[in-house]
Design a protein around this motif. Sequence first.
Motif, PDB file in Angstrom:
ATOM      1  N   ALA A 100      11.002  12.482  14.348  1.00 12.77           N
ATOM      2  CA  ALA A 100      11.531  12.298  12.977  1.00 12.77           C
ATOM      3  C   ALA A 100      11.383  13.599  12.149  1.00 12.77           C
ATOM      4  CB  ALA A 100      11.352  10.896  12.334  1.00 12.77           C
ATOM      5  N   PRO A 101       9.889  13.819  11.970  1.00  9.44           N
ATOM      6  CA  PRO A 101       9.436  14.804  11.216  1.00  9.44           C
ATOM      7  C   PRO A 101       9.795  16.135  11.716  1.00  9.44           C
ATOM      8  CG  PRO A 101       7.451  13.454  12.072  1.00  9.44           C
ATOM      9  CD  PRO A 101       8.795  12.726  12.189  1.00  9.44           C
ATOM     10  N   VAL A 122       4.524  -0.064  12.743  1.00  6.35           N
ATOM     11  CA  VAL A 122       3.276  -0.124  13.265  1.00  6.35           C
ATOM     12  C   VAL A 122       2.212  -0.966  12.910  1.00  6.35           C
ATOM     13  CG1 VAL A 122       3.656   2.410  14.521  1.00  6.35           C
ATOM     14  CG2 VAL A 122       2.288   1.944  12.162  1.00  6.35           C
ATOM     15  N   GLU A 150       1.003  -1.087  -0.048  1.00  3.87           N
ATOM     16  CA  GLU A 150      -0.247  -0.042   0.156  1.00  3.87           C
ATOM     17  C   GLU A 150       0.862   1.151  -0.046  1.00  3.87           C
ATOM     18  OE1 GLU A 150      -2.708   0.914   3.440  1.00  3.87           O
ATOM     19  OE2 GLU A 150      -1.136  -0.189   4.643  1.00  3.87           O
ATOM     20  N   LEU A 182       5.412   9.234   4.499  1.00  3.85           N
ATOM     21  CA  LEU A 182       6.492   9.408   5.349  1.00  3.85           C
ATOM     22  C   LEU A 182       7.245  10.794   5.164  1.00  3.85           C
ATOM     23  CD1 LEU A 182       7.957   5.502   4.944  1.00  3.85           C
ATOM     24  CD2 LEU A 182       6.855   6.474   7.054  1.00  3.85           C
ATOM     25  N   THR A 183       7.806  11.332   6.119  1.00  3.30           N
ATOM     26  CA  THR A 183       8.110  12.644   6.185  1.00  3.30           C
ATOM     27  C   THR A 183       9.733  12.454   5.721  1.00  3.30           C
ATOM     28  OG1 THR A 183       6.887  13.343   8.298  1.00  3.30           O
ATOM     29  CG2 THR A 183       8.686  14.700   7.579  1.00  3.30           C
ATOM     30  N   GLU A 215      -6.371  -3.499   9.551  1.00  7.44           N
ATOM     31  CA  GLU A 215      -4.842  -3.341   9.693  1.00  7.44           C
ATOM     32  C   GLU A 215      -4.287  -4.611  10.644  1.00  7.44           C
ATOM     33  OE1 GLU A 215      -5.348   0.557  11.345  1.00  7.44           O
ATOM     34  OE2 GLU A 215      -5.096   1.418   9.195  1.00  7.44           O
ATOM     35  N   VAL A 269       7.857   8.722  17.226  1.00  4.37           N
ATOM     36  CA  VAL A 269       8.417   8.856  15.982  1.00  4.37           C
ATOM     37  C   VAL A 269       8.119  10.122  15.090  1.00  4.37           C
ATOM     38  CG1 VAL A 269       6.395   7.968  14.652  1.00  4.37           C
ATOM     39  CG2 VAL A 269       9.020   7.370  13.758  1.00  4.37           C
ATOM     40  N   VAL A 324       1.721  -3.499   8.822  1.00  4.41           N
ATOM     41  CA  VAL A 324       2.174  -4.241   7.650  1.00  4.41           C
ATOM     42  C   VAL A 324       3.113  -3.411   7.023  1.00  4.41           C
ATOM     43  CG1 VAL A 324       1.777  -5.441   5.511  1.00  4.41           C
ATOM     44  CG2 VAL A 324       0.239  -5.842   7.442  1.00  4.41           C
ATOM     45  N   SER A 325       2.647  -2.000   6.498  1.00  4.27           N
ATOM     46  CA  SER A 325       3.246  -1.411   5.556  1.00  4.27           C
ATOM     47  C   SER A 325       4.565  -0.838   6.237  1.00  4.27           C
ATOM     48  CB  SER A 325       2.496  -0.073   5.097  1.00  4.27           C
ATOM     49  OG  SER A 325       1.261  -0.742   4.430  1.00  4.27           O
ATOM     50  N   SER A 326       4.627  -0.205   7.315  1.00  2.00           N
ATOM     51  CA  SER A 326       5.766   0.336   7.751  1.00  2.00           C
ATOM     52  C   SER A 326       6.602  -0.784   8.263  1.00  2.00           C
ATOM     53  CB  SER A 326       5.498   0.880   9.174  1.00  2.00           C
ATOM     54  OG  SER A 326       4.441   0.329   9.702  1.00  2.00           O
ATOM     55  N   VAL A 330      11.356   5.558  10.269  1.00  2.00           N
ATOM     56  CA  VAL A 330      10.219   4.704  10.215  1.00  2.00           C
ATOM     57  C   VAL A 330       9.840   4.087  11.289  1.00  2.00           C
ATOM     58  CG1 VAL A 330       8.599   3.101   8.509  1.00  2.00           C
ATOM     59  CG2 VAL A 330      10.642   4.440   7.753  1.00  2.00           C
ATOM     60  N   GLN A 331       8.695   3.663  12.040  1.00  2.00           N
ATOM     61  CA  GLN A 331       8.361   3.201  13.263  1.00  2.00           C
ATOM     62  C   GLN A 331       7.337   2.087  12.748  1.00  2.00           C
ATOM     63  OE1 GLN A 331       6.196   4.959  16.342  1.00  2.00           O
ATOM     64  NE2 GLN A 331       6.877   3.801  17.721  1.00  2.00           N
ATOM     65  N   LEU A 374      -0.130  16.967  10.925  1.00  2.00           N
ATOM     66  CA  LEU A 374      -1.037  15.777  11.172  1.00  2.00           C
ATOM     67  C   LEU A 374      -0.493  14.613  10.342  1.00  2.00           C
ATOM     68  CD1 LEU A 374      -4.342  18.184  10.821  1.00  2.00           C
ATOM     69  CD2 LEU A 374      -2.881  17.639  12.773  1.00  2.00           C
ATOM     70  N   ARG A 383      -9.063  -0.010  11.407  1.00  2.00           N
ATOM     71  CA  ARG A 383      -8.173  -0.650  12.624  1.00  2.00           C
ATOM     72  C   ARG A 383      -8.334  -2.255  12.515  1.00  2.00           C
ATOM     73  NH1 ARG A 383      -7.396   2.569  17.434  1.00  2.00           N
ATOM     74  NH2 ARG A 383      -5.830   3.297  16.103  1.00  2.00           N
ATOM     75  N   MET A 430      -3.857   8.213   4.487  1.00  2.00           N
ATOM     76  CA  MET A 430      -3.722   8.740   3.271  1.00  2.00           C
ATOM     77  C   MET A 430      -3.593   7.536   1.996  1.00  2.00           C
ATOM     78  SD  MET A 430      -0.988  11.698   3.464  1.00  2.00           S
ATOM     79  CE  MET A 430      -1.244  13.162   4.376  1.00  2.00           C
TER      80      MET A 430
END
Lengths: 465, 280
Positions: free
Chosen positions: B111-112, B66, B43, B47-48, B263, B108, B68-70, B63-64, B210, B260, B214
């Motif tokens: 990071a941004p 949390v 997906e 990410l900043t 996910e 996390v 599947v995708s991360s 990246v943290q 925020l 949720r 997305m």
Amino acid sequence: TSLARVKMPEAPPIERARSYVEVNSGLTPEQAINEASRCIDCANPTCISGCPVEINIPKFVKNIERGEFLEAAKVLKETNALPAVCGRVCPQEKQCEASCFYQLKLNTEPVAIGYLERFAADFEQQSGKISIPEVAPSNGIKVAVIGSGPAGLAFAGDMAKLGYDVVILEALHEIGGVLKYGIPEFRLPNSIVDVEIESLRKMGVKFETNFIVGKTATIDDLREEGFKGFFVGSGAGLPRFMNIPGENLVGVLSSNEYLTRINLMGASSQGMDTPVVRGKKVAVIGGGNTAMDSVRTALRLGAEKVSIIYRRSLEEMPARVEEVKHAQEEGVEFLTLNNPVEYIGDDKGKVKQIRVQRMELGEPDSSGRRSPVAVDGSEYIIDADTVVVSVGVSPNPILPQSLPQLKVSRWGTIEVDPDTLQSSIPDIFAGGDIVRGGATVILAMGDGRKAAASMHQYLTNQTKK
Amino acid sequence: MNKVISKHYYSENVVSLEIEAPRIAKARRAGHFVMVRVGNTGERIPLTISTANVERGTITLVVQKVGVSSRKITELEVGDEVTDLVGPLGQATHVENFGTILACGGGVGVAPLLPIVEELKKAGNKVISVIAARSKDLIILEDQIRQHSDEVIVMTDDGSYGKKGLITEGMEEVINREKIDQAVIIGPGIMMKFAALTTKKHNIPSIASLNTIMVDGTGMCGACRVTVGGKTRFVCVDGPEFDAHEVDFDEMLMRLSGYREDEIKADEQYLCVSKNKGKA
Ligand SMILES: Cc1cc2nc3c(=O)[nH]c(=O)nc-3n(C[C@H](O)[C@H](O)[C@H](O)COP(=O)(O)OP(=O)(O)OC[C@H]3O[C@@H](n4cnc5c(N)ncnc54)[C@H](O)[C@@H]3O)c2cc1C
Ligand SMILES: Cc1cc2nc3c(=O)[nH]c(=O)nc-3n(C[C@H](O)[C@H](O)[C@H](O)COP(=O)(O)OP(=O)(O)OC[C@H]3O[C@@H](n4cnc5c(N)ncnc54)[C@H](O)[C@@H]3O)c2cc1C
Ligand code: SF4
Ligand code: SF4
Ligand code: FES
């Protein structure tokens, strides 16, 4: 001429409404030849003027009648880079078929031009003998296309034929624009679009995905890299909402989000990471093609009850007639002359009901359609656990925002000279939904072709100077 | 195209990746993000851009894990290609000399926060950073934040490092002792909600970055919409930064939980498959 118009073979509604099989299965060669024989090869073929890209309709149809299917496909490709697509999605009943002699003069069923177009294009695709249009020797001039929807693809095809070095830059990770992320598989399989894209590749067109012009690089950057002309076909990708209470509840989403999750991200297939809501009672707001695609998608995702809520009547619906008919056959409920005024959520913020208002038709508005007027005191509540808002789209603002000198209209569409499609910046041309604000595949392609012709003119004059 | 050049673990669950992306490195400003997709079933997630190196033509993402995708992104190794990477997206941070800045980063969100702190410091601001996490091993980028701050306060929920307490306590401490001209708040939704309430109480202008759900990140889908000052805005094109006192955080938190169940299921399935693969 006493023959009746052919009926398109279709998957039965009960079967297809739960699967992604293409609804129309295509004509058999016999059916196609018979239908083609209905065309009387008019001396003054009015059908041609009904087609935005002026396909030589009697010529391709007569080739089908003679059994020269590959020849027919070649005729189509003279003016239309994506015949397999147009044969499927053009609103023929408002275009070529509306101008057929049968319809105009005899007031009977027109020749099934769309079905025949699809037949010839599919035959060619399946034959493996795809004719690649002749390409002029390279002139070494680089032109960039912004957006890979039908406008951009048509432009690229024509420029490649003229010998230009064409690069298509696309924001998403797939080529095809709405043809990929919007229109669902059961109406336009992605594999059909891919074959047409492959033809362009063979003609030397280059594709770069994940490239947002205005963000990843600006037009100025690209000029520095040697691009001499730009065609903007960035579409009308921004979803509109109605700004009514409860629209941001969980379970209320735009048709763009819904269709993108499924068509671009594959959310309905096993093993894909992108999720999608699978509502039991799904309401879709709107009456266009996008609304029909969303509501029929909801059925295929296993919804028990699906409804269209549309504020005018069936007659005013902008969707293709065939899509409305298919949706009705598949069991979609049509709440016409109804309009949502509020979405009501549960304690977790998830939508559970819609407050709906009845409408009646008043005076015609600027679009010539009778405008809907709310009936006082007519509000009532219906249940829905998923709402797909499909009330139109706006032009994609990313590129215009990156070019302050570019003239845009009040609605955010790019302003162009109607004859040349040249924008207020001489080396930038534009067409398709970014100029029209939401139209059709074939109009976008017509624009692409027109812009190619005038950019060629412009660049030829430039080099002479 | 987008090769992983280097990889660094801040903790078991937080990884920094330096990725080849010359055009993005050149075009990006503090506050921008990218959309990333790993694998053909993947997906797209936002990410900043934590930092960028124009000479090397690389960007760095932190990246943290949390879901599947991360997780798939953190599992990329040096030399692997990122399937799809597009950007830079969003509006860049508005940077000027405000005076004294209170920079608040939770989890996390640090990071941004880093590129913003860096830019604000460069613009001549006095920067006081408060970074917080549940426990010591979740505090990231402390040294880098220190490099660009005049002072750093570290808070952990369990007191395993720095001061024990919530981020808002660290913020109050600073606010009570000196005049703050501008606050920047980045972290989990719930943290931003309370941090914003804290600065509002003291009338400190604040921006929050925020992290809504997305899909495309280009304004096309509306999945990221949020109410700011009573109006619906799209975080990916209008944001990601907004006036923290105008954001409807309750609505944002509610919308974040929309998927949720899917996910959790997806993550369990993925873990199950990769475990079985390990056995075979
Ligand atoms: C669900 C749905 C069903 C439809 N059904 C029909 C139908 O049956 N028949 C019909 O004729 N029409 C139909 N339409 C309308 C038709 O699809 C559009 O009119 C047509 O696709 C417009 O083509 P386009 O090339 O202008 O733009 P699009 O197809 O919208 O393509 C624009 C492309 O540009 C990309 N882009 C945008 N900005 C940038 C940038 N800055 N840099 C790089 N790339 C960028 C976008 O990602 C997109 O891929 C339908 C539309 C939808 C949404
Ligand atoms: C503009 C922006 C910048 C971001 N920058 C970073 C960054 O630099 N580093 C980083 O580690 N993360 C960042 N995030 C968050 C990151 O996108 C999410 O952690 C990621 O999408 C979760 O996907 P998943 O499949 O791993 O988790 P999922 O399994 O999808 O979700 C797990 C949980 O994470 C939350 N979540 C889901 N999607 C998102 C989302 N898009 N944003 C925030 N929370 C989400 C939900 O509460 C969910 O229950 C950013 C988000 C945004 C919008
Ligand atoms: S392209 Fe569309 S309008 Fe033109 S002939 Fe084909 S179906 Fe008709
Ligand atoms: S108008 Fe109808 S009958 Fe005449 S040439 Fe065209 S398709 Fe054939
Ligand atoms: S992520 Fe799709 S509009 Fe913002």
